[in-house]
Design a protein around this motif. Structure first.
Motif, PDB file in Angstrom:
ATOM      1  N   GLY B  74       0.785  -1.213   0.000  1.00 50.50           N
ATOM      2  CA  GLY B  74       0.000   0.000   0.000  1.00 50.50           C
ATOM      3  C   GLY B  74       0.824   1.275   0.000  1.00 50.50           C
ATOM      4  O   GLY B  74       1.719   1.467   0.820  1.00 50.50           O
ATOM      5  N   THR B  76      -0.380   5.318  -1.358  1.00 47.47           N
ATOM      6  CA  THR B  76      -1.439   6.020  -2.088  1.00 47.47           C
ATOM      7  C   THR B  76      -0.958   6.566  -3.417  1.00 47.47           C
ATOM      8  O   THR B  76      -1.768   6.893  -4.281  1.00 47.47           O
TER       9      THR B  76
ATOM     10  N   THR D 207      -1.718   2.061   9.094  1.00 45.26           N
ATOM     11  CA  THR D 207      -3.142   2.359   9.036  1.00 45.26           C
ATOM     12  C   THR D 207      -3.841   1.162   8.432  1.00 45.26           C
ATOM     13  O   THR D 207      -3.241   0.394   7.685  1.00 45.26           O
ATOM     14  N   GLN D 208      -5.112   1.008   8.755  1.00 46.66           N
ATOM     15  CA  GLN D 208      -5.865  -0.103   8.194  1.00 46.66           C
ATOM     16  C   GLN D 208      -6.472   0.265   6.837  1.00 46.66           C
ATOM     17  O   GLN D 208      -6.984  -0.594   6.146  1.00 46.66           O
ATOM     18  N   TRP D 209      -6.450   1.576   6.505  1.00 47.31           N
ATOM     19  CA  TRP D 209      -6.986   1.984   5.197  1.00 47.31           C
ATOM     20  C   TRP D 209      -6.320   3.283   4.771  1.00 47.31           C
ATOM     21  O   TRP D 209      -6.810   4.353   5.051  1.00 47.31           O
ATOM     22  N   LEU D 210      -5.230   3.140   4.058  1.00 46.73           N
ATOM     23  CA  LEU D 210      -4.420   4.317   3.785  1.00 46.73           C
ATOM     24  C   LEU D 210      -5.129   5.368   2.951  1.00 46.73           C
ATOM     25  O   LEU D 210      -4.924   6.554   3.168  1.00 46.73           O
ATOM     26  N   HIS D 211      -6.005   4.956   2.048  1.00 48.74           N
ATOM     27  CA  HIS D 211      -6.675   5.953   1.218  1.00 48.74           C
ATOM     28  C   HIS D 211      -7.652   6.803   2.028  1.00 48.74           C
ATOM     29  O   HIS D 211      -7.792   7.992   1.787  1.00 48.74           O
ATOM     30  N   ASP D 212      -8.316   6.193   2.984  1.00 43.20           N
ATOM     31  CA  ASP D 212      -9.244   6.952   3.812  1.00 43.20           C
ATOM     32  C   ASP D 212      -8.497   7.849   4.794  1.00 43.20           C
ATOM     33  O   ASP D 212      -8.907   8.974   5.059  1.00 43.20           O
ATOM     34  N   ARG D 214      -5.666   9.181   4.165  1.00 43.15           N
ATOM     35  CA  ARG D 214      -5.207  10.297   3.341  1.00 43.15           C
ATOM     36  C   ARG D 214      -6.278  11.378   3.206  1.00 43.15           C
ATOM     37  O   ARG D 214      -6.004  12.571   3.388  1.00 43.15           O
ATOM     38  N   ARG D 229       0.475  11.837   0.839  1.00 39.62           N
ATOM     39  CA  ARG D 229       0.794  10.484   0.398  1.00 39.62           C
ATOM     40  C   ARG D 229       1.013   9.618   1.646  1.00 39.62           C
ATOM     41  O   ARG D 229       1.785   9.991   2.528  1.00 39.62           O
ATOM     42  N   ILE D 230       0.322   8.504   1.680  1.00 43.74           N
ATOM     43  CA  ILE D 230       0.453   7.611   2.837  1.00 43.74           C
ATOM     44  C   ILE D 230       1.110   6.320   2.350  1.00 43.74           C
ATOM     45  O   ILE D 230       0.658   5.710   1.377  1.00 43.74           O
ATOM     46  N   ILE D 231       2.169   5.937   3.019  1.00 47.74           N
ATOM     47  CA  ILE D 231       2.888   4.710   2.644  1.00 47.74           C
ATOM     48  C   ILE D 231       2.843   3.753   3.836  1.00 47.74           C
ATOM     49  O   ILE D 231       3.104   4.144   4.968  1.00 47.74           O
ATOM     50  N   GLN D 232       2.486   2.537   3.511  1.00 47.33           N
ATOM     51  CA  GLN D 232       2.267   1.563   4.577  1.00 47.33           C
ATOM     52  C   GLN D 232       3.578   0.903   4.993  1.00 47.33           C
ATOM     53  O   GLN D 232       4.169   0.193   4.195  1.00 47.33           O
ATOM     54  N   ALA D 238      -3.230  -4.210  14.819  1.00 44.86           N
ATOM     55  CA  ALA D 238      -4.207  -3.170  14.480  1.00 44.86           C
ATOM     56  C   ALA D 238      -5.504  -3.390  15.260  1.00 44.86           C
ATOM     57  O   ALA D 238      -5.849  -2.599  16.122  1.00 44.86           O
ATOM     58  N   GLU D 243      -7.775   2.301  12.463  1.00 44.13           N
ATOM     59  CA  GLU D 243      -8.698   2.933  11.524  1.00 44.13           C
ATOM     60  C   GLU D 243      -8.729   4.429  11.754  1.00 44.13           C
ATOM     61  O   GLU D 243      -8.805   5.223  10.821  1.00 44.13           O
TER      62      GLU D 243
END
Lengths: 164, 333, 291, 423
Positions: B74, B76, D207-212, D214, D229-232, D238, D243
């Motif tokens: 992941g 974005t 994070t459990q949902w990087l797009h959210d 962001r 930009r969020i990079i996992q 978790a 979340e």
């Protein structure tokens, strides 16, 4: 803060380091921040979770519970010193085989506790294994596959293994 | 003196966001020039194993070993949304997205192979990172060669796909809806406890759990979820409780006062996987992440009652609470 | 600024350091208490004297009719020591119940005594064993004080800042004595005791000739249950009225309510644990103390 | 359907990096020229902030910057469902629990930053603290958020509850309560952020949902989504906790101000105080049942304490309601769920999301019913268990994969195989 630094000699994963350390630096910080050995994890800073477990002079210790300068003259094994180059240690292989790894944050400390268990007794009972990892909290696995992995490693390493 | 008792609990869990929320996952897959398969998702692997699961699904459909899968994690800037790792949804949603994408890519690869061989789809199959014509196995073409052919022809061996099922928003006046959740996972746990009647301490001594996961993509991971979830359930049943004083100050913010189970507090348990296939799931699979912990606490609480007649209605069942209730029972209350 | 650290490798050197800087010095051995107490505020320390390398304080020895446990002996050493297992198995058991393997590998008996926790797991067996604390300073020499007198409150003891504990000493229990350690924590490892209890009985057949009961986490210090001890003298350990005497135990203790249990629960549990300890002795589930 | 690979336990793809210590978690990321960040949390659970005095803190050597709400007047609230949570609480504003943030402190070392935080002086006026959701629902209770203490109400009404109770031979009423539970992700919250040359803020934090994550960070800061930009990195546990935005927003604010990489690691204590919990819930169940064990009616009131902020609360609490009959067919169900603010640490998603809490209640209720009717609890469950064609409390008809009876039968078999004896 540099004034009060202390000179220490410490062997980490067979490599001798001579270092100047701040007296308030903890061993976990020395390993992670100064030597770049980030395989050792910190989970609580109070000896309550075991994530920062290393082997020091043959015994498992929480590296958050030791001041770096107290480690003067000691021999330390961290997760980076397990296995031989690209070759995994049988304990590490068993952890993978048995599915003993989930989030993985407890894993390095768990592997070192496993090594200490098997160093003391190559053929430990389930009870001994559970007692031996009782200072390593895991929130993901429920410990069962970790216990299985240590039994598995014992067998592979020639300890014979306890009947399930 | 110690007494034993057995308790059972069965639970259901509607997974996915459900309730008409847009819930979807996107994946993309390509054949790299070296013939390896790149799978891109934003699915967060928190240790439960979703990245292993999607690797298996892609490998299964594209006929490559799991070791030939390269994962892009992941970011974005690089991956599209796969939704959250929550709601027990990743195996089902990203699993389906990867399955759909791999199927599209399979068509694209076959399409190219048809041009190369002049044969139809049914006359071709995948094996070990190669396209192989039936009956003419010696003419197989590796994915690496195929990637080269594709590049020469200005074609791309890549696909993007998603999974986006529809659910129904429940009517706000009565909560009714035709398809509120995509599907349901069920679990039954049976726990046996031993209670020290003098101290109120409870030990869980035996436990089995049977989850209906539709189809286990990775049975060891299912067990791992059940074992870990059950340990959390033991904690919730017996010891875990964050406390606040009347001023809202949190009283136990560390691991010596907020207790979670150690290796000595969790018994060896057995997981029996039930597979009642879900037609909409990838290979029939349903999610297990959350339901893995749900049935543990009630099974333990019911076992405590079975052992000593104490019905705990407020969690957790601490030794102190149990002893207090035992004393009330003894006093004939 | 910043803290000043010093490692001493000889006892005399440590005592000199404490003589000079005792008032501003925090002594660290295994670190399992100091680093918890000063977590994220190590900068508030002034001087830290590391005594972990004082090898001379790390042995367990029999001297005449006494056992001397060096103050830097770890819980692991106590648990594994043949001398302790044979002569004071309750102390080995108590040491083995502390924290976790990692903590037992670092935490020392001297540290446990100096920390003076009301719940200290090794303190109750030491009290039951009638142990004394040996401590020393550069200019006032060596003192030996009974542990009971040594402990004065939660985290408090009678020692001055220039003094250092060098050993715990207790008489080798007689042949007819038997001991038990019982602990209640809310989980099976890494648990601070809600209550703990240590019992030493000198038995003539089934008759209690001599009796010491120590309890932890039921008063400002770990303490002996003197009233009950007296009542138990001469009783038959297998008889039910002996167990009824334990109802008097609440007169010996003054528990508080905290996160690990209410006053009432601690009172109930103290009695229950001593009962279980006596039962263990009756049922011979414990190793005999003494040679 | 099993395949050649599907249905088989292949080695997990992430395991090797984790057993060797090579997997990089957010705590393991370092950059040159990196600064450390910690935040000052609220001194009291419910109070109006009057003054934040930074003078002494700024004088601590190594402190680069201290940011308060006054520096960022445009900062918007964040939140997963309702935007009700401030990343910084300013002068004249309210703190609503002890994890609210008053200042972001950035410095050369963690030690210096911690020292500075202790030197910030805060003046505040205390308000009534509400820790009990039932008190929060009372008319005269002080309101924690302007719209009132009840965040939302959800209803359930299936069949005819009145008729259902009339058909019952036995009606059983019980109240059950669950506690605040903490996730204890083994890695405490942590992250690293950088400001790129094009002003994009890059954040490495689990994070459990990087797009959210962001989108929520971007909207709170008033930035275009593509500027975040969020990079996992590797995720150290978790269970729902990751979340919510945790450190991400503070890191984003910090890097924009100092224009150097910024790292933060929460202490365990801070993580427990300031991040989400499992909702404590109260369940009031009235269940009607025939002598033979057939369920006829189930009435439920659910109250969930979401603490100072809604987080996932509105969804969690009503999921508890929607699952109130468990895996059992009941033709008549009625219920209501209230999600309520208090001054406790906010509650959010945690494994099971309301369904965990309600299962404790309905499975206790089922056992109580079994005893009152003199029916074996396993039989009672098998009698009412869902099958294909059953409908849930939401009126959803189940078409396939309804293996609940089989799980009961298989669990009993396995338990007995292990030597267990039931009842």
């Amino acid at each position: 803060m540099g004034d009060n630094r202390l000179m220490i000699k410490v062997t980490v994963n067979d490599r001798l380091y001579e270092l100047q350390v701040d007296p308030e630096l903890r061993l976990v910080d020395l390993l992670r921040d100064e030597l770049g050995l980030t395989g050792t994890k910190e989970g609580c800073g109070k000896g309550e979770c075991g994530a920062c477990t290393i082997i020091m002079n043959g015994k498992t210790v929480n590296s958050c519970m030791v001041l770096a300068f107290q480690a003067d003259g000691s021999e330390i094994l961290t997760i980076e010193g397990m296995g031989d180059g690209e070759e995994l240690h049988p304990i590490q292989e068993a952890f993978i085989r048995q599915g003993a790894v989930q989030c993985g944050y407890c894993t390095p400390g768990m592997v070192l506790s496993a090594k200490a268990i098997l160093d003391k007794n190559p053929n430990p009972s389930e009870e001994e294994i559970r007692k031996g990892i009782s200072g390593n909290l895991c929130r993901c696995t429920g410990y069962q596959k970790i216990v299985d992995a240590i039994k598995d490693a014992a067998e592979v390493m020639g300890g014979g293994g306890d009947e399930r | 003196m110690k007494k034993r008792g057995v308790g059972i609990a069965s639970v259901m869990f509607g997974f996915g966001y459900g309730e008409g929320f847009p819930d979807h996952s996107t994946a993309s897959i390509r054949i790299k020039p070296d013939g390896r398969v790149e799978v891109k998702t934003a699915a967060a692997d928190v240790g439960q194993g979703v990245l292993t699961v999607v690797s298996q699904i892609a490998a299964e459909i594209l006929g490559v070993p799991v070791e030939s899968i390269d994962l892009v994690n992941g970011d974005t800037a690089v991956t599209r949304s796969s939704g959250s790792t929550s709601a027990t949804r990743q195996t089902f949603f990203t699993g389906n997205a990867v399955m759909n994408t791999a199927q599209i890519l399979r068509s694209i690869i076959f399409d190219l192979a048809v041009k190369v061989y002049g044969k139809t789809y049914p006359e071709l199959y995948f094996e070990n990172s190669c396209v192989v014509p039936h009956g003419a196995e010696e003419k197989k073409i590796s994915f690496a060669e195929l990637a080269k052919i594709a590049a020469e022809r200005g074609e791309k061996l890549e696909a993007e796909g998603s999974y986006f099922p529809i659910t129904t928003p429940p009517d706000p006046s009565n909560g009714q809806g035709e398809r509120v959740y995509v599907s349901y996972t069920f679990v039954t746990t049976i726990a046996e406890v031993e209670i020290d009647l003098g101290t109120g301490q409870v030990e869980v001594i035996r436990m089995v759990a049977a989850p209906d996961v539709g189809q286990a993509i990775h049975p060891q991971n299912v067990e791992g979820q059940m074992e870990g979830g059950s340990a959390q359930g033991i904690g919730m049943a017996l010891m875990e409780e964050i406390l606040f004083d009347e001023y809202g100050t949190l009283l136990n913010p560390n691991l010596s006062t907020y207790l979670i189970p150690t290796s000595l507090d969790v018994p060896r348990m057995q997981t029996v996987i039930v597979e009642d296939e879900e037609p909409l799931g990838p290979f029939g699979a349903k999610g297990i992440g959350e339901p893995a912990m749900i049935s543990t606490a009630p099974a333990i609480i019911n076992a405590i009652y079975n052992a000593c007649g104490v019905r705990i209605k407020e969690l957790p069942a601490t030794p102190e609470k149990i002893l207090r209730e035992l004393k009330k029972l003894a006093a004939g209350n | 600024m910043g803290i000043i650290g010093f490692t001493s490798r000889r006892l005399n050197e440590a005592l000199q350091y404490l003589h000079q800087y005792g008032d501003e010095t925090t002594i660290i051995a295994g670190g399992t208490d100091v680093l918890v107490k000063y977590h994220e505020r190590l900068d508030e320390l002034h001087r830290v004297l590391n005594i972990w390398q004082l090898e001379e304080l790390k042995s367990i020895r029999i001297i005449n009719d006494q056992i001397e446990v060096g103050s830097l002996v770890t819980h692991t050493q106590l648990e594994d020591s043949t001398i302790i297992q044979q002569n004071a198995p309750l102390l080995a058991e108590a040491a083995g119940s502390v924290g976790s393997p990692q903590i037992r590998n670092r935490g020392t008996i001297g540290g446990n005594v100096a920390n003076a926790s009301p719940a200290g797991d090794t303190l109750t067996p030491l009290l039951a064993l009638d142990a004394s604390v040996k401590f020393v300073s550069l200019d006032r020499g060596e003192k030996v004080v009974s542990l009971e007198e040594f402990l004065v409150g939660p985290g408090r003891h009678i020692m001055k800042k220039d003094e250092l504990i060098t050993a715990l000493i207790f008489p080798i229990p007689k042949d007819n004595t038997v001991g038990a350690f019982v602990k209640l924590g809310y989980r099976k490892a890494l648990a601070i005791s809600t209550v703990n209890a240590a019992i030493m009985l000198g038995l003539q057949g089934n008759l209690i000739e001599d009796c010491r009961i120590a309890l932890g986490a039921v008063a400002p210090t770990t303490k002996r249950a003197k009233l009950v001890e007296e009542l138990l003298q001469g009783q038959d350990v297998t008889k039910s009225n002996t167990f009824e005497i334990l109802g008097q135990l609440e007169k010996d203790i003054a528990p508080i309510s905290d996160i690990r249990g209410s006053q009432q629960y601690r009172t109930d549990i103290a009695r229950e644990l001593v009962t279980q300890g006596l039962q263990k002795i009756v049922n011979k589930e414990v190793g005999r103390s003494g040679r | 359907m099993k395949g050649n690979i599907v249905g088989h336990s292949v080695p997990k793809v992430d395991a090797k990096a984790k057993v060797t210590g090579k997997a990089l978690y957010a705590t393991d990321l370092y950059m040159e020229d990196m600064l450390y960040m910690q935040v000052l949390r609220a001194p009291y659970a419910h109070a109006v902030i009057r003054k934040i005095d930074l003078a002494q803190a700024l004088a601590v050597p190594g402190i680069v910057r201290i940011i308060t709400k006054e520096d960022l007047p445009g900062l918007k609230n964040h939140g997963l469902i309702f935007k009700d949570q401030p990343a910084l609480v300013g002068i004249g504003e309210k703190v609503r629990f002890t994890g609210d943030t008053l200042a972001i402190v950035i410095g050369e070392s963690n030690i210096q930053v911690r020292k500075a935080i202790k030197k910030i002086k805060v003046e505040y006026d205390k308000l009534e603290v509400i820790t009990d959701p039932l008190r929060a629902m009372e008319e005269d209770a002080v309101t924690i958020h302007t719209a009132g203490n009840i965040v939302c109400t959800h209803k359930l009404d299936k069949g005819d509850i009145v008729r259902g109770f009339m058909e019952a031979d036995l009606i059983v009423y019980n109240e059950f309560k669950t506690q605040h539970v903490e996730h204890i992700t083994l890695q405490p919250d942590a992250g690293l952020a950088t400001l790129e040359e094009d002003d994009t803020i890059c954040i490495w934090a689990a994070t459990q949902w990087l797009h959210d994550t962001r989108v929520d960070v971007a909207q709170a800061m008033g930035l275009p989504v593509e500027k975040i930009r969020i990079i996992q990195p590797a995720i150290g546990g978790a269970f729902g906790k990751r979340e919510d935005i945790i450190a991400q927003l503070h890191l984003a604010i910090a890097v924009r101000e100092v224009k150097r990489p910024v790292k933060t690691i929460y202490s365990r204590e801070e993580s427990i105080i300031a991040t989400s919990k499992r909702h404590p819930m109260i369940f009031r169940f009235r269940t009607g049942v025939k002598k033979d064990g057939t369920l006829t009616a189930w009435e439920a009131t659910v109250i969930g304490d979401t603490g100072a902020y809604a987080s996932s609360g509105p969804a969690v609490v009503h999921k508890g309601l929607y699952h109130c009959t468990g895996p059992y067919d009941c033709p008549n169900v009625r219920g209501v769920a209230y999600t309520v603010y208090t001054n406790n640490t906010y509650a959010g998603a945690m494994r099971g999301f309301g369904a965990t809490q309600t299962a404790f209640a309905y499975e206790s209720q089922m056992d109580i019913i079994a005893e009152k009717l003199g029916i074996n609890p396993i039989e009672l469950r098998l009698k009412n268990a869902y099958q294909v064609g059953s409908t849930t409390p939401n009126g959803q008809k189940l078409y396939a994969s309804v293996g609940v009876k089989e799980t009961i039968i298989k669990a009993v078999e396995a338990f007995e195989r292990l030597g267990g004896v039931i009842r």
